[in-house]
Design a protein around this motif. Structure first.
Motif, mmCIF file in Angstrom:
data_model
loop_
_atom_site.group_PDB
_atom_site.id
_atom_site.type_symbol
_atom_site.label_atom_id
_atom_site.label_comp_id
_atom_site.label_asym_id
_atom_site.label_seq_id
_atom_site.Cartn_x
_atom_site.Cartn_y
_atom_site.Cartn_z
ATOM 1 N N PHE A 361 0.778 -1.303 -0.092
ATOM 2 C CA PHE A 361 -0.045 0.040 0.123
ATOM 3 C C PHE A 361 0.935 1.216 0.060
ATOM 4 C CE2 PHE A 361 -2.310 3.193 2.599
ATOM 5 C CZ PHE A 361 -3.626 3.593 1.700
ATOM 6 N N ARG A 365 1.001 4.177 -2.788
ATOM 7 C CA ARG A 365 0.495 5.644 -2.580
ATOM 8 C C ARG A 365 1.791 6.289 -3.150
ATOM 9 N NH1 ARG A 365 -2.513 7.621 1.782
ATOM 10 N NH2 ARG A 365 -0.721 9.084 2.143
ATOM 11 N N ASP A 407 -2.468 -5.610 -0.162
ATOM 12 C CA ASP A 407 -3.063 -4.586 0.480
ATOM 13 C C ASP A 407 -4.526 -4.235 -0.249
ATOM 14 O OD1 ASP A 407 -1.180 -4.770 2.542
ATOM 15 O OD2 ASP A 407 -0.055 -3.159 1.372
ATOM 16 N N SER A 409 -7.728 -4.315 0.713
ATOM 17 C CA SER A 409 -8.742 -3.710 1.476
ATOM 18 C C SER A 409 -8.115 -2.105 1.703
ATOM 19 C CB SER A 409 -9.030 -4.219 2.895
ATOM 20 O OG SER A 409 -7.719 -4.230 3.500
ATOM 21 N N LEU A 410 -7.055 -1.962 1.682
ATOM 22 C CA LEU A 410 -6.298 -0.391 1.935
ATOM 23 C C LEU A 410 -6.477 0.082 0.468
ATOM 24 C CD1 LEU A 410 -3.248 -1.097 4.071
ATOM 25 C CD2 LEU A 410 -5.195 -0.181 4.731
ATOM 26 N N ASP A 413 -10.220 1.227 -0.061
ATOM 27 C CA ASP A 413 -10.392 2.536 0.506
ATOM 28 C C ASP A 413 -9.760 3.780 -0.134
ATOM 29 O OD1 ASP A 413 -11.872 1.126 2.447
ATOM 30 O OD2 ASP A 413 -10.093 0.988 3.866
ATOM 31 N N LEU A 414 -8.575 3.522 -0.505
ATOM 32 C CA LEU A 414 -7.915 4.889 -1.125
ATOM 33 C C LEU A 414 -8.986 4.946 -2.551
ATOM 34 C CD1 LEU A 414 -5.147 6.090 -1.034
ATOM 35 C CD2 LEU A 414 -4.354 4.861 -2.709
#
Length: 533
Positions: A361, A365, A407, A409-410, A413-414
């Motif tokens: 994640f 990013r 990642d 699930s993260l 959300d992003l």
């Protein structure tokens, strides 16, 4: 969940379990590519069965029809699919029962075109087949003091739903919808009248060639059918065109019988390609596909789907060391090859995978340059849409390679956060269009809608734009150019580009001739000069 019945959701990028404790529900809704052909079901429902003929995705409907393990399969779609489905089921020994259903609300093809955006009414939907037309029509609607919602294919699902909700809300001042044929499937919209801004749509044929042809009867019916839906507040639907010259063609298209589907799509599986590669160990995946397709023999009931997107991805990552099975999976990932950032992301993801470096994640990013700002113009909006597609790609791969894309699930959300940023941009899309025009990032004069805008009171174009437009219209009045423009194969913008290329070629040739002349003159002088060596 409807009527208290729990139902799970499965797409290429998402798994949603309805039960709070995480137990699988007895019902599941999924995209056709994701349906399981190993699980047993009492009843399966396949929607839009006419898509079995689609040059790119038809294989998914064929796989579902022939592969689902269900006691009963219900097929919904056009009557054009009846013959091919009956033939395929005959070969498998299945019984086929055909039931015809009539539309619950009437729909009328009007005898007059809209002609002017001044004639818009609440509940109107203008259908365009290009983003440029979407932008231009939206801008012209704003000029008239009206609000419009916008829906097109590359928008995130959340943004599409938000725009649909805005349009459907009786208390919202937005009463006009501007959309592509993305409204044809999957959205419930309260539309009174469909207005075709154009009848020419770019498409890809079975050979992978781009065509600019009038929409088919099937497409016209699918889009027109959005007007006056049974569940909407409008109990009757209407259909027309923006321009009078298109109305006759629309009626001809709608009055044509839908041609029966003759063949169902197929796609080579990973197992088949692996078996094939055993005999050609040094061949690239793209070449393996070409050879496989050339050697494939299918009877008249089937065709091999277009593999150009698959081969594009295969060529893109060919130099990266991956096993054939992994390479195949990466190549089946759905990407928009027109988006450079999405293509480079597939390459980067494959490279990370080959190095056995998990794509975390934190890494993603940084790669996406998070945090992102709301778009200030159309260019920013397109870039945000591309980043959303990259997050989609990550999630798609995360369900195939859990350890390397850990990642999900993260990232989801992003992605929801990004969807919200895009929603804000689309909510103010006319402001983004104005900014893009002022910064010379967007030229809407090349689209049919842009031309209409000039006729109906758009902002006065600059002198350079006016000269270019006049030149394009002058060129298009010639017989060949005029014919190509009418067919949708050329636009004023393309004509301007051709003119620039032709003038550059002429200039280069004149320079070359002048240089050759000077060279010949120097040679003659040297020959006549007794002191020359």
């Amino acid at each position: 969940m409807l009527s208290g019945v729990l139902c799970d959701l499965v797409t290429g990028e998402e798994r949603v379990v309805a039960d709070p404790d995480g137990k699988p529900a007895a019902h599941v809704a999924c995209t056709v590519e994701m349906c399981s052909v190993t699980s047993s079901y009492d009843v399966a429902v396949i929607d839009e069965i006419q898509m079995i003929k689609d040059p790119a995705r038809g294989w998914a409907w064929t796989r579902a029809l022939l592969g689902l393990c269900a006691e009963e399969i219900h097929l919904c779609g056009e009557a054009a699919a009846i013959d091919i489905v009956t033939e395929l089921m005959y070969t498998t020994g299945e019984e086929v029962e055909v039931r015809n259903y009539n539309r619950l609300t009437p729909i009328t093809v009007l005898d007059h075109a809209l002609e002017s955006l001044d004639n818009l009414r609440p509940g109107d939907c203008i259908v365009c087949f290009s983003k440029n037309d979407i932008y231009s029509v939206s801008r012209q609607i704003e000029v008239r003091g009206l609000e419009s919602a916008v829906i097109y294919g590359s928008l995130p699902p959340g943004t599409k739903l938000a725009q649909a909700k805005k349009f459907n809300d009786p208390d919202d001042p937005c009463k006009i919808l501007v959309a592509t044929d993305a409204i044809g499937m999957g959205l419930n919209l309260s539309i009174k009248r469909i207005i075709f801004n154009s009848l020419i749509k770019p498409s890809i044929n079975e050979k992978g060639e781009k065509e600019m042809e009038p929409i088919s009867t099937s497409q016209a019916l699918q889009i027109s059918g959005r007007a006056g839906r049974f569940s909407s507040k409008f109990k009757e639907g209407e259909v027309t065109t923006m321009y009078p010259e298109d109305l006759k063609l629309l009626k001809e298209i709608l009055n044509k019988p839908v041609e029966p589907i003759e063949a169902a799509g197929l796609h080579p599986t990973a197992d088949q390609i692996e078996m094939f590669a055993y005999h050609l160990p040094d061949t690239t995946l793209a070449n393996l596909i070409d050879i496989f397709v050339d050697f494939s023999q299918v009877d008249g009931q089937y065709f091999v789907c277009n593999m150009d997107d698959f081969k594009f991805s295969a060529d893109l990552i060919q130099h990266i060391p991956l096993s054939l099975r992994v390479r195949y999976v990466f190549c089946t990932a759905p990407i928009n090859k027109k988006q450079p950032f999405v293509c480079s992301s597939l390459l980067q993801f494959a490279r990370q995978y080959s190095r056995n470096e998990p794509l975390t994640f934190a890494w993603l990013r940084r790669y996406a340059r998070w945090p992102l700002q709301p778009p200030k113009n159309i260019k920013d909006l397109v870039e945000l849409e591309a980043i959303h597609d990259v997050l989609d790609l990550y999630l798609w791969l995360s369900y195939r390679f859990v350890d390397m894309f850990p990642d999900a699930s993260l990232v989801r959300d992003l992605q929801k956060e990004l969807d919200g940023i895009i929603q804000k941009g689309v909510h103010n899309i006319t402001r983004l269009i104005r900014m893009s025009e002022s910064q010379r990032m967007l030229n809407l004069d090349s689209s049919p809608a842009g031309k209409q805008g000039q006729l109906l009171g758009a902002a006065k174009p600059s002198l350079g734009e006016a000269v270019d437009t006049a030149m394009a219209e002058s060129l298009s009045s010639k017989s060949l150019a005029s014919k190509l423009v009418r067919q949708g194969r050329l636009t004023p913008h393309m004509l301007r580009q051709l003119r620039k290329e032709w003038l550059k070629q002429q200039t280069d040739e004149e320079r070359a001739r002048a240089e050759n002349g000077r060279h010949s003159e120097r040679m003659r002088r040297k020959k006549n000069d007794p002191n020359a060596h």
